[in-house]
Design a protein around this motif. Structure first.
Motif, PDB file in Angstrom:
ATOM      1  N   ARG A 112      -3.382 -14.437 -19.557  1.00  0.00           N
ATOM      2  CA  ARG A 112      -2.484 -15.587 -19.626  1.00  0.00           C
ATOM      3  C   ARG A 112      -1.723 -15.566 -20.945  1.00  0.00           C
ATOM      4  O   ARG A 112      -2.060 -14.849 -21.878  1.00  0.00           O
ATOM      5  N   LEU A 113      -0.683 -16.415 -21.013  1.00  0.00           N
ATOM      6  CA  LEU A 113       0.040 -16.591 -22.264  1.00  0.00           C
ATOM      7  C   LEU A 113      -0.864 -17.291 -23.278  1.00  0.00           C
ATOM      8  O   LEU A 113      -1.800 -18.016 -22.912  1.00  0.00           O
ATOM      9  N   GLN A 114      -0.550 -17.081 -24.552  1.00  0.00           N
ATOM     10  CA  GLN A 114      -1.372 -17.684 -25.592  1.00  0.00           C
ATOM     11  C   GLN A 114      -1.457 -19.199 -25.445  1.00  0.00           C
ATOM     12  O   GLN A 114      -2.533 -19.793 -25.590  1.00  0.00           O
ATOM     13  N   LYS A 115      -0.336 -19.839 -25.120  1.00  0.00           N
ATOM     14  CA  LYS A 115      -0.331 -21.297 -25.007  1.00  0.00           C
ATOM     15  C   LYS A 115      -1.136 -21.781 -23.806  1.00  0.00           C
ATOM     16  O   LYS A 115      -1.448 -22.962 -23.703  1.00  0.00           O
ATOM     17  N   GLN A 116      -1.451 -20.870 -22.897  1.00  0.00           N
ATOM     18  CA  GLN A 116      -2.253 -21.230 -21.729  1.00  0.00           C
ATOM     19  C   GLN A 116      -3.752 -21.062 -21.984  1.00  0.00           C
ATOM     20  O   GLN A 116      -4.554 -21.273 -21.088  1.00  0.00           O
ATOM     21  N   MET A 117      -4.111 -20.655 -23.197  1.00  0.00           N
ATOM     22  CA  MET A 117      -5.529 -20.474 -23.548  1.00  0.00           C
ATOM     23  C   MET A 117      -5.885 -21.369 -24.740  1.00  0.00           C
ATOM     24  O   MET A 117      -6.156 -20.883 -25.839  1.00  0.00           O
ATOM     25  N   PRO A 118      -5.875 -22.675 -24.560  1.00  0.00           N
ATOM     26  CA  PRO A 118      -6.187 -23.570 -25.678  1.00  0.00           C
ATOM     27  C   PRO A 118      -7.628 -23.430 -26.172  1.00  0.00           C
ATOM     28  O   PRO A 118      -7.941 -23.840 -27.291  1.00  0.00           O
ATOM     29  N   ASP A 119      -8.491 -22.855 -25.351  1.00  0.00           N
ATOM     30  CA  ASP A 119      -9.890 -22.709 -25.744  1.00  0.00           C
ATOM     31  C   ASP A 119     -10.189 -21.358 -26.383  1.00  0.00           C
ATOM     32  O   ASP A 119     -11.350 -21.014 -26.616  1.00  0.00           O
ATOM     33  N   ARG A 120      -9.167 -20.576 -26.718  1.00  0.00           N
ATOM     34  CA  ARG A 120      -9.404 -19.238 -27.253  1.00  0.00           C
ATOM     35  C   ARG A 120     -10.088 -19.278 -28.631  1.00  0.00           C
ATOM     36  O   ARG A 120     -10.663 -18.270 -29.074  1.00  0.00           O
ATOM     37  N   ARG A 121     -10.058 -20.435 -29.287  1.00  0.00           N
ATOM     38  CA  ARG A 121     -10.757 -20.560 -30.568  1.00  0.00           C
ATOM     39  C   ARG A 121     -12.268 -20.345 -30.406  1.00  0.00           C
ATOM     40  O   ARG A 121     -12.975 -20.087 -31.389  1.00  0.00           O
ATOM     41  N   LEU A 122     -12.753 -20.472 -29.158  1.00  0.00           N
ATOM     42  CA  LEU A 122     -14.185 -20.256 -28.903  1.00  0.00           C
ATOM     43  C   LEU A 122     -14.555 -18.783 -28.916  1.00  0.00           C
ATOM     44  O   LEU A 122     -15.735 -18.449 -28.877  1.00  0.00           O
ATOM     45  N   ALA A 123     -13.520 -17.917 -28.954  1.00  0.00           N
ATOM     46  CA  ALA A 123     -13.779 -16.479 -28.886  1.00  0.00           C
ATOM     47  C   ALA A 123     -13.138 -15.749 -30.054  1.00  0.00           C
ATOM     48  O   ALA A 123     -12.300 -14.863 -29.859  1.00  0.00           O
ATOM     49  N   PRO A 124     -13.498 -16.066 -31.303  1.00  0.00           N
ATOM     50  CA  PRO A 124     -13.014 -15.227 -32.401  1.00  0.00           C
ATOM     51  C   PRO A 124     -13.443 -13.793 -32.147  1.00  0.00           C
ATOM     52  O   PRO A 124     -14.501 -13.546 -31.546  1.00  0.00           O
ATOM     53  N   HIS A 125     -12.638 -12.836 -32.579  1.00  0.00           N
ATOM     54  CA  HIS A 125     -12.881 -11.474 -32.102  1.00  0.00           C
ATOM     55  C   HIS A 125     -14.202 -10.896 -32.587  1.00  0.00           C
ATOM     56  O   HIS A 125     -14.755 -10.000 -31.958  1.00  0.00           O
ATOM     57  N   GLY A 126     -14.757 -11.413 -33.709  1.00  0.00           N
ATOM     58  CA  GLY A 126     -16.070 -10.947 -34.125  1.00  0.00           C
ATOM     59  C   GLY A 126     -17.138 -11.341 -33.120  1.00  0.00           C
ATOM     60  O   GLY A 126     -17.946 -10.514 -32.688  1.00  0.00           O
ATOM     61  N   LEU A 127     -17.143 -12.615 -32.725  1.00  0.00           N
ATOM     62  CA  LEU A 127     -18.107 -13.083 -31.728  1.00  0.00           C
ATOM     63  C   LEU A 127     -17.870 -12.407 -30.382  1.00  0.00           C
ATOM     64  O   LEU A 127     -18.823 -12.006 -29.697  1.00  0.00           O
ATOM     65  N   ALA A 128     -16.610 -12.259 -29.998  1.00  0.00           N
ATOM     66  CA  ALA A 128     -16.309 -11.573 -28.737  1.00  0.00           C
ATOM     67  C   ALA A 128     -16.847 -10.150 -28.771  1.00  0.00           C
ATOM     68  O   ALA A 128     -17.422  -9.658 -27.787  1.00  0.00           O
ATOM     69  N   GLY A 129     -16.669  -9.476 -29.910  1.00  0.00           N
ATOM     70  CA  GLY A 129     -17.190  -8.114 -30.034  1.00  0.00           C
ATOM     71  C   GLY A 129     -18.697  -8.065 -29.947  1.00  0.00           C
ATOM     72  O   GLY A 129     -19.279  -7.143 -29.365  1.00  0.00           O
ATOM     73  N   GLN A 130     -19.370  -9.053 -30.522  1.00  0.00           N
ATOM     74  CA  GLN A 130     -20.825  -9.112 -30.420  1.00  0.00           C
ATOM     75  C   GLN A 130     -21.252  -9.217 -28.967  1.00  0.00           C
ATOM     76  O   GLN A 130     -22.175  -8.510 -28.520  1.00  0.00           O
ATOM     77  N   MET A 131     -20.590 -10.054 -28.201  1.00  0.00           N
ATOM     78  CA  MET A 131     -20.937 -10.232 -26.788  1.00  0.00           C
ATOM     79  C   MET A 131     -20.680  -8.943 -25.990  1.00  0.00           C
ATOM     80  O   MET A 131     -21.482  -8.550 -25.138  1.00  0.00           O
ATOM     81  N   LEU A 132     -19.553  -8.273 -26.270  1.00  0.00           N
ATOM     82  CA  LEU A 132     -19.236  -7.045 -25.534  1.00  0.00           C
ATOM     83  C   LEU A 132     -20.221  -5.936 -25.869  1.00  0.00           C
ATOM     84  O   LEU A 132     -20.633  -5.164 -24.985  1.00  0.00           O
ATOM     85  N   LEU A 133     -20.595  -5.825 -27.153  1.00  0.00           N
ATOM     86  CA  LEU A 133     -21.548  -4.781 -27.537  1.00  0.00           C
ATOM     87  C   LEU A 133     -22.917  -5.056 -26.923  1.00  0.00           C
ATOM     88  O   LEU A 133     -23.595  -4.120 -26.454  1.00  0.00           O
TER      89      LEU A 133
END
Length: 983
Positions: A112-133
């Motif tokens: 989606r477009l950035q403005k369509q993801m108001p909850d993206r603050r819940l997934a800073p890329h460090g935490l997202a990377g932890q989940m993916l690893l």
């Protein structure tokens, strides 16, 4: 296969979709960097860091914690650096640059477009990377989910704060931030493809199965996190690693060019000296011909060599006995045996840190490993005003490159390079990349305030970097008696973590209570699971019960403590104690009598107000030229000059002359506590306000400190016997009553304990006489004053009991306050760092406010001082001394409608002054800040004036006066700042 040598190139066979995933973007140039290339760059940097920059001690710690030893440790560090940004391969991150996101959509990665993801603050890329690893380790390598946390949290925490369990749970409920619904398999395929590639290239694909059952200590997780952060910061610099898509991996030319440009100094590789103590001290410290090290110095070296492994050493010895030199000699031995790559010396104040810095540099220049052919070593002065220290700035300026490359912690400083003619001959450099509040401690050799060490026990952002910096050093803690219950809570926790890292530590004190000695040894040993302390605290009872002075206590990993009592050096002073009524005129009468034949007297007051009141009276009696004032309420430049003048006039015989000074025939110095510590000055007579006995003994250490002729014959006849007159007490009260200012500074109970143990020496009817023998009486007096039961006259019992209750309540409150942000103790091996710094303070600032986090003190205002001349123009204050090159600093015109030039701005920045406690009241503080902000000069708040931007400027009038928040301020070069309430 042993993983050694350069990383192979990343395969060019990545899918088209994987090659579109981006990691870096520059909005100005529209340049960008693919994620796979940043992964390759980061891995290559980590490889170089591991091989050429990380101290042996840190490598040993990681190697001891992983199944495959040194080979696996290297693989793991490089691989974690490679995958640290895998969280950028998610829609929540990729949507931020629409052009690059659109290219990913065309490759099948819908989002989606950035403005369509108001909850993206819940997934800073460090935490997202932890989940993916985590997911990759579970799905591809059959790991248990809980076991994955000890590695994946390193990815999650690479921006300075490890995720919490709540963070993880919240993101788990928003999976679409990791993979767009309807495009899950495309996203999963790219994420796993990048992780598979990293595992193959970094040589860990066949090792991951063996890591499933390991239990990494939290200390190891911290070190790996710190290393990943450093690798990421370097690989993220576009001056070193330019942004362009490209198709090749991190080829040798790209990494070689970047690494050569960075030019990080290698760590110290200490070589244990073959010589005995005599040879070590003669070659390291320029002992005069025929001189020998003192017994405590010799014993420290001997005990260091006898320890099974480097650990903790506590050296208790009199003032002026050479403890610092002993500590540095021990540090060399500890470093050679432990693999430490540097040394950190912690001192109580910025002034003592500044005094220690040239001594450390002199020692380094005498070390065999500091020769030019072995390469330069990085040095750092760790306090908030280090950039104003002329010796440090000389090192920073050596070899400055024109390339404005590596931004320090949010700044844009140039870095140092040893490639020009000047720098090529330098053995010591203040490397510009290793600067700032987060990176400076990573330098090999550091002198700093104790706060810099205590910050390692404070829950704060990028704490892993501070631990990485300390884990590879020998730590020296000077003046260990100088810290209160609040600070000791942090010091104890830090010592426990240092024990876990196996960091060698040397603690120095002249006046250490036995209970505190035991606690220091116990908490350090508690960090080591192999230590005897793991079985019972009783093993440390001998540490508290040890008798003798000087005294050296050691504890090595897995061993019980050892005690040694070195012989006396033969240096001794007998100090006769006398009471003196707290009346300044009576003090003046007594000084007039004692100094009738000349001599130098030191009068120590516990508050600046008492210093100034005393000096005013004494000047009327003796004249302005005969009375000198020293306290902390001077401009930084003035205070530095004050210290230099004291050393020049009252320093050791011979050395004072070397500083261009000559001992006055008659002089009275009225000073606050600034003369107590780390200032080698010597007086004929001492007058002191009552203080806790350990501090009073420190003051006595400035009395007849050096031999001046046979039998002190070069001193005036009346002053050849050392005397200390104790004042600041109402001696006629039923229980002697310390003055109000002293009670406010030290609290009543420690002062009464001091009086109790000194009573036999102050009583005219005492059978013991009135003479304190230094050093023989130092330890007995300190231990009695800080013992469980202080023996006091019976009529004091009620007052002592009441004061003790209040004191213990205060200590309990300090411990409670310290707990708010105190780092947890290390958990069991295998427990992940999830939530490690939860509810912390955020970024630690090396400022007055930052120090208040590890000191139980109220915040105060620091200002920079300038003067308004009679014609209305602004200037630097007129009395400033010239700089080292002879250039004037005083009375220089300052523009107000433009940013001052760099030199002018630095001069103003060096005129810092902390406003006194009157301005710590919140209402007064707010009013003062508001008035000062109203007077700001907008042109001084620009990037061009970075020395002055954000600072409060206190403008004095032509008479050096200013009204501020209901107070009248007056500054003079002779007395510093005086403050009076406007009536």
């Amino acid at each position: 296969m042993d993983f050694a040598g350069s990383l192979p190139s990343w395969p060019s066979g990545l899918s088209a979709a994987a090659r579109t995933v981006w990691a870096k973007h520059d909005f100005d140039s529209e340049g960008w960097l693919p994620l796979w290339r940043h992964m390759a760059d980061s891995a290559a940097v980590a490889e170089r860091l591991w091989d050429e920059w990380v101290p042996d001690r840190v490598r040993q710690l990681v190697a001891a914690a992983v199944p495959g030893g040194a080979g696996d440790a290297r693989r793991m560090a490089v691989w974690l650096a490679a995958v640290h940004d895998i969280g950028k391969a998610t829609p929540s991150f990729a949507c931020q640059v629409e052009g690059l996101a659109d290219a990913m959509r065309r490759a099948g990665l819908e989002m989606r477009l950035q403005k369509q993801m108001p909850d993206r603050r819940l997934a800073p890329h460090g935490l997202a990377g932890q989940m993916l690893l985590q997911e990759w380790l579970v799905e591809r390598h059959d790991w248990g989910k809980q076991a994955t946390l000890q590695l994946s949290v390193i990815v999650g925490g690479h921006h300075g704060i490890a995720p919490t369990h709540a963070d993880i749970a919240e993101l788990a409920r928003h999976r679409s931030l990791l993979r767009t619904r309807g495009s899950e398999e495309a996203w999963r395929g790219v994420q796993h493809e990048l992780l598979d590639t990293a595992a193959a290239v970094c040589g860990v694909r066949d090792r991951i199965a063996d890591w499933r059952t390991m239990a990494l200590p939290q200390s190891t997780q911290v070190l790996l996190t710190g290393l990943v952060i450093v690798a990421d910061w370097i690989a993220s610099n576009p001056e070193l690693f330019p942004y362009f898509p490209g198709e090749r991996g991190s080829d040798p030319e790209r990494i070689e060019t970047a690494w050569r440009g960075l030019d990080l100094p290698r760590p110290w590789v200490a070589v244990e000296p073959e010589a005995g103590p005599d040879g070590i001290f003669a070659t390291r410290f320029d002992l005069p011909a025929g001189a020998s090290p003192r017994p405590v110095q010799e014993a420290a070296v001997t005990m260091a060599r006898e320890m099974a492994a480097p650990g903790l050493m506590v050296i208790e010895a009199p003032m002026g006995e050479g403890k610092t030199e002993a500590a540095l000699a021990v540090a060399e031995i500890f470093a050679s045996r432990s693999g430490a790559g540097g040394c950190f010396v912690a001192l109580p104040t910025m002034a003592t840190g500044n005094a220690m810095f040239p001594r450390l540099l002199d020692w380094l220049n005498h070390l065999p490993d500091a020769r030019v052919e072995t390469g330069a070593h990085s040095v750092f002065l760790a306090h908030s005003k280090a950039a104003l220290n002329e010796r440090f700035t000389e090192l920073m300026g050596a070899g400055r490159r024109a390339l404005a490359g590596i931004a320090s912690d949010g700044g844009g400083d140039h870095w140092a390079h040893r490639g020009d003619a000047h720098a090529a001959s330098a053995e010591l450099v203040a490397h510009h990349w290793l600067r700032g509040r987060k990176k400076g401690m990573l330098s090999s050799f550091t002198v700093g305030t104790i706060d810099q060490l205590l910050f390692a026990g404070l829950k704060s952002r990028h704490l892993a970097l501070r631990h990485l910096a300390l884990a590879g050093k020998v730590v020296v803690i000077d003046e260990a008696h100088a810290y209160d219950t609040y600070m000791n809570a942090y010091l104890d926790r830090v010592l426990e973590w240092l024990g876990a890292y196996g960091v060698p530590v040397v603690v120095l004190s002249a006046t250490l209570p036995a209970a505190r000695r035991r606690e220091l040894v116990r908490v350090y040993a508690a960090g080591d699971s192999s230590s005897a302390s793991a079985e019972s605290d009783a093993v440390f009872d001998s540490v508290r019960e040890a008798q003798g002075y000087p005294l050296i206590t050691t504890v090595a990993p897995g061993a019980a403590p050892r005690i040694a009592v070195p012989g006396a050096s033969g240096r001794a002073t007998s100090v006769r104690l006398e009471r003196l009524d707290d009346d300044v005129e009576r003090l003046a009468d007594r000084l007039e009598l004692e100094l009738d034949g000349g001599g130098c007297a030191l009068v120590v007051r516990n508050t600046v107000r008492r210093v100034l009141e005393t000096a005013a009276v004494l000047r009327k009696r003796f004249g302005d030229a005969q009375v000198t004032v020293a306290h902390a309420r001077f401009l930084d430049l003035d205070r530095s000059d004050n210290d230099a003048r004291l050393l020049a006039e009252f320093g050791p015989p011979g050395k004072a002359a070397d500083r261009g000074g000559m001992r006055p025939d008659k002089r009275i110095v009225v000073a606050s506590q600034v003369v107590e510590q780390s200032l080698d000055v010597d007086f004929d007579l001492l007058v002191s306000d009552l203080a806790p006995v350990d501090l009073l003994l420190q003051r006595m250490g400035r009395l007849h400190r050096h031999q001046r002729g046979l039998g002190q014959c070069e001193r005036p006849p009346r002053l050849r016997a050392a005397r200390c007159l104790i004042t600041g007490v109402d001696w006629d009260a039923p229980v002697p009553q310390p003055v109000r200012g002293s009670r406010a500074v030290y609290r009543t109970y420690p002062l009464l304990c001091s009086l109790a143990v000194l009573e036999p020496y102050l009583s005219h009817t005492s059978a013991t006489g009135s003479t304190v023998r230094l050093p023989d009486d130092i330890s007995p007096l300190v231990q009695h004053a800080y013992g469980d039961q202080v023996v006091a006259p019976p009529k004091w019992a009620e007052a002592m009991a009441e004061a003790r209750t209040a004191h213990e309540t205060h200590q309990a409150e300090q411990r409670y306050k310290a707990d708010a942000f105190l780092l947890n103790r290390q958990a069991r091996p295998g427990r992940a760092l999830v939530g490690w710094v939860e509810a912390g303070v955020g970024d630690v600032e090396d400022s007055r406010g930052g120090k208040a986090q590890v000191r139980d003190s109220r915040e105060s205002v620091e200002v920079l001082v300038a003067q308004r001349r009679a014609d209305g123009t602004l200037a630097t204050v007129p009395w400033l001394s010239p700089d080292r090159d002879g250039h004037a600093r005083g009375g220089l015109a300052l523009p107000t409608d433009a940013a001052p030039g760099a030199r002018l701005a630095r001069i103003v920045a060096a005129c810092g002054l902390r406003l006194p406690p009157e301005f710590s009241d919140p209402r007064t503080l707010d009013a003062a800040i508001a008035e000062l902000e109203a007077d700001c000069f907008p042109a001084w708040q620009t990037k061009e004036a970075h020395w002055l931007a954000g600072e409060l400027i206190l403008v004095l009038d032509e008479n050096r006066r200013r009204r501020l928040a209901g107070y009248e301020l007056h500054y003079s070069r002779s007395d510093g700042l005086e403050v009076h309430r406007v009536r």
